[in-house]
Design a protein around this motif. Structure first.
Motif, PDB file in Angstrom:
ATOM      1  N   ALA A 111       3.863  29.423  70.022  1.00  0.00           N
ATOM      2  CA  ALA A 111       2.473  29.508  69.553  1.00  0.00           C
ATOM      3  C   ALA A 111       1.577  28.600  70.387  1.00  0.00           C
ATOM      4  CB  ALA A 111       2.387  29.130  68.079  1.00  0.00           C
ATOM      5  N   VAL A 112       2.054  27.411  70.700  1.00  0.00           N
ATOM      6  CA  VAL A 112       1.281  26.483  71.526  1.00  0.00           C
ATOM      7  C   VAL A 112       1.157  27.025  72.943  1.00  0.00           C
ATOM      8  CG1 VAL A 112       1.141  24.121  72.412  1.00  0.00           C
ATOM      9  CG2 VAL A 112       1.999  24.530  70.117  1.00  0.00           C
ATOM     10  N   ASP A 113       2.223  27.639  73.446  1.00  0.00           N
ATOM     11  CA  ASP A 113       2.186  28.221  74.786  1.00  0.00           C
ATOM     12  C   ASP A 113       1.123  29.317  74.855  1.00  0.00           C
ATOM     13  OD1 ASP A 113       3.189  28.525  77.483  1.00  0.00           O
ATOM     14  OD2 ASP A 113       4.075  30.400  76.803  1.00  0.00           O
ATOM     15  N   GLU A 114       1.033  30.143  73.813  1.00  0.00           N
ATOM     16  CA  GLU A 114       0.026  31.200  73.782  1.00  0.00           C
ATOM     17  C   GLU A 114      -1.388  30.605  73.739  1.00  0.00           C
ATOM     18  OE1 GLU A 114      -1.273  34.873  70.862  1.00  0.00           O
ATOM     19  OE2 GLU A 114       0.830  34.259  70.919  1.00  0.00           O
ATOM     20  N   MET A 115      -1.588  29.539  72.948  1.00  0.00           N
ATOM     21  CA  MET A 115      -2.907  28.908  72.850  1.00  0.00           C
ATOM     22  C   MET A 115      -3.323  28.262  74.163  1.00  0.00           C
ATOM     23  SD  MET A 115      -2.987  27.139  69.124  1.00  0.00           S
ATOM     24  CE  MET A 115      -1.795  27.736  67.955  1.00  0.00           C
ATOM     25  N   ARG A 116      -2.378  27.655  74.863  1.00  0.00           N
ATOM     26  CA  ARG A 116      -2.741  27.003  76.122  1.00  0.00           C
ATOM     27  C   ARG A 116      -3.064  28.031  77.191  1.00  0.00           C
ATOM     28  NH1 ARG A 116       1.487  25.017  80.066  1.00  0.00           N
ATOM     29  NH2 ARG A 116       3.035  26.631  80.031  1.00  0.00           N
ATOM     30  N   ARG A 117      -2.408  29.190  77.149  1.00  0.00           N
ATOM     31  CA  ARG A 117      -2.740  30.248  78.095  1.00  0.00           C
ATOM     32  C   ARG A 117      -4.101  30.858  77.762  1.00  0.00           C
ATOM     33  NH1 ARG A 117       1.334  31.211  81.505  1.00  0.00           N
ATOM     34  NH2 ARG A 117       3.368  30.433  80.917  1.00  0.00           N
ATOM     35  N   ALA A 118      -4.439  30.932  76.479  1.00  0.00           N
ATOM     36  CA  ALA A 118      -5.762  31.415  76.074  1.00  0.00           C
ATOM     37  C   ALA A 118      -6.846  30.430  76.517  1.00  0.00           C
ATOM     38  CB  ALA A 118      -5.810  31.615  74.565  1.00  0.00           C
ATOM     39  N   HIS A 119      -6.523  29.137  76.525  1.00  0.00           N
ATOM     40  CA  HIS A 119      -7.456  28.103  77.000  1.00  0.00           C
ATOM     41  C   HIS A 119      -7.771  28.314  78.472  1.00  0.00           C
ATOM     42  CE1 HIS A 119      -8.245  24.183  78.947  1.00  0.00           C
ATOM     43  NE2 HIS A 119      -8.916  23.889  77.856  1.00  0.00           N
ATOM     44  N   GLY A 120      -6.756  28.739  79.220  1.00  0.00           N
ATOM     45  CA  GLY A 120      -6.925  28.968  80.649  1.00  0.00           C
ATOM     46  C   GLY A 120      -6.532  27.752  81.469  1.00  0.00           C
ATOM     47  N   PRO A 121      -6.580  27.893  82.791  1.00  0.00           N
ATOM     48  CA  PRO A 121      -6.232  26.773  83.662  1.00  0.00           C
ATOM     49  C   PRO A 121      -7.193  25.600  83.471  1.00  0.00           C
ATOM     50  CG  PRO A 121      -6.247  28.831  84.888  1.00  0.00           C
ATOM     51  CD  PRO A 121      -6.833  29.124  83.544  1.00  0.00           C
ATOM     52  N   GLU A 122      -6.661  24.407  83.572  1.00  0.00           N
ATOM     53  CA  GLU A 122      -7.480  23.212  83.387  1.00  0.00           C
ATOM     54  C   GLU A 122      -8.582  23.116  84.446  1.00  0.00           C
ATOM     55  OE1 GLU A 122      -4.147  20.511  83.466  1.00  0.00           O
ATOM     56  OE2 GLU A 122      -4.426  20.122  81.333  1.00  0.00           O
ATOM     57  N   LYS A 123      -8.355  23.715  85.603  1.00  0.00           N
ATOM     58  CA  LYS A 123      -9.347  23.691  86.675  1.00  0.00           C
ATOM     59  C   LYS A 123     -10.655  24.346  86.236  1.00  0.00           C
ATOM     60  CE  LYS A 123     -10.063  25.394  91.367  1.00  0.00           C
ATOM     61  NZ  LYS A 123      -9.482  26.147  92.488  1.00  0.00           N
ATOM     62  N   HIS A 124     -10.564  25.346  85.371  1.00  0.00           N
ATOM     63  CA  HIS A 124     -11.738  26.095  84.939  1.00  0.00           C
ATOM     64  C   HIS A 124     -12.251  25.681  83.565  1.00  0.00           C
ATOM     65  CE1 HIS A 124     -11.047  28.553  88.413  1.00  0.00           C
ATOM     66  NE2 HIS A 124      -9.820  28.863  87.993  1.00  0.00           N
ATOM     67  N   ARG A 182      -6.012  18.140  80.209  1.00  0.00           N
ATOM     68  CA  ARG A 182      -6.219  16.899  80.965  1.00  0.00           C
ATOM     69  C   ARG A 182      -7.611  16.825  81.575  1.00  0.00           C
ATOM     70  NH1 ARG A 182      -0.684  17.588  84.226  1.00  0.00           N
ATOM     71  NH2 ARG A 182      -1.482  19.687  84.117  1.00  0.00           N
ATOM     72  N   THR A 183      -8.340  17.938  81.608  1.00  0.00           N
ATOM     73  CA  THR A 183      -9.682  17.939  82.178  1.00  0.00           C
ATOM     74  C   THR A 183     -10.698  17.396  81.185  1.00  0.00           C
ATOM     75  OG1 THR A 183      -9.141  19.832  83.558  1.00  0.00           O
ATOM     76  CG2 THR A 183     -11.476  19.372  83.227  1.00  0.00           C
ATOM     77  N   CYS A 184     -10.676  17.935  79.952  1.00  0.00           N
ATOM     78  CA  CYS A 184     -11.673  17.519  78.955  1.00  0.00           C
ATOM     79  C   CYS A 184     -11.101  16.549  77.929  1.00  0.00           C
ATOM     80  CB  CYS A 184     -12.263  18.735  78.248  1.00  0.00           C
ATOM     81  SG  CYS A 184     -11.093  19.638  77.204  1.00  0.00           S
ATOM     82  N   GLY A 185      -9.758  16.458  77.827  1.00  0.00           N
ATOM     83  CA  GLY A 185      -9.133  15.539  76.887  1.00  0.00           C
ATOM     84  C   GLY A 185      -9.015  16.061  75.469  1.00  0.00           C
ATOM     85  N   GLN A 186      -9.413  17.302  75.224  1.00  0.00           N
ATOM     86  CA  GLN A 186      -9.345  17.863  73.877  1.00  0.00           C
ATOM     87  C   GLN A 186      -8.020  18.587  73.655  1.00  0.00           C
ATOM     88  OE1 GLN A 186     -12.750  20.383  73.356  1.00  0.00           O
ATOM     89  NE2 GLN A 186     -14.167  18.679  73.218  1.00  0.00           N
ATOM     90  N   ASP A 187      -7.600  18.615  72.376  1.00  0.00           N
ATOM     91  CA  ASP A 187      -6.384  19.347  72.020  1.00  0.00           C
ATOM     92  C   ASP A 187      -6.666  20.839  72.076  1.00  0.00           C
ATOM     93  OD1 ASP A 187      -4.882  17.059  71.572  1.00  0.00           O
ATOM     94  OD2 ASP A 187      -5.463  16.940  69.478  1.00  0.00           O
ATOM     95  N   VAL A 188      -5.715  21.587  72.631  1.00  0.00           N
ATOM     96  CA  VAL A 188      -5.845  23.036  72.727  1.00  0.00           C
ATOM     97  C   VAL A 188      -5.701  23.665  71.346  1.00  0.00           C
ATOM     98  CG1 VAL A 188      -4.768  25.104  73.674  1.00  0.00           C
ATOM     99  CG2 VAL A 188      -5.104  23.096  75.115  1.00  0.00           C
ATOM    100  N   CYS A 189      -4.803  23.131  70.508  1.00  0.00           N
ATOM    101  CA  CYS A 189      -4.672  23.596  69.130  1.00  0.00           C
ATOM    102  C   CYS A 189      -5.118  22.465  68.205  1.00  0.00           C
ATOM    103  CB  CYS A 189      -3.267  24.057  68.804  1.00  0.00           C
ATOM    104  SG  CYS A 189      -1.949  23.256  69.675  1.00  0.00           S
ATOM    105  N   SER A 190      -5.712  22.823  67.098  1.00  0.00           N
ATOM    106  CA  SER A 190      -6.310  21.822  66.208  1.00  0.00           C
ATOM    107  C   SER A 190      -5.284  20.906  65.555  1.00  0.00           C
ATOM    108  CB  SER A 190      -7.157  22.511  65.135  1.00  0.00           C
ATOM    109  OG  SER A 190      -6.363  23.405  64.389  1.00  0.00           O
ATOM    110  N   ARG A 191      -4.059  21.401  65.358  1.00  0.00           N
ATOM    111  CA  ARG A 191      -3.004  20.566  64.783  1.00  0.00           C
ATOM    112  C   ARG A 191      -1.681  20.957  65.412  1.00  0.00           C
ATOM    113  NH1 ARG A 191      -0.703  23.875  60.742  1.00  0.00           N
ATOM    114  NH2 ARG A 191      -2.050  25.614  60.242  1.00  0.00           N
TER     115      ARG A 191
END
Length: 60
Positions: free
Chosen positions: A40-53, A24-33
């Motif tokens: 798998a999506v949960d792991e990718m979003r945790r790798a992305h890190g908190p939206e605050k950072h 929600r910070t940058c508007g980009q998808d965490v996973c490409s598709r």
């Protein structure tokens, strides 16, 4: 500004439900598709890190 990890949302692709996460910070998808496995999506979003950072949307 959101403080949590990007939220996971269901996406219907060709009649099948898959999962996607969008920052929600940058508007980009965490996973490409969208992914079939929600974990798998949960792991990718945790790798992305908190939206605050999130720094993906910043231009340098």
């Amino acid at each position: 500004m959101p403080l949590s990890f990007p939220p996971i949302r269901p996406v219907v692709v060709n009649g099948a439900t898959k999962w996607q996460a969008t920052c929600r910070t940058c508007g980009q998808d965490v996973c490409s598709r969208p992914q079939v496995v929600k974990a798998a999506v949960d792991e990718m979003r945790r790798a992305h890190g908190p939206e605050k950072h999130c720094t993906r949307g910043e231009t340098r």
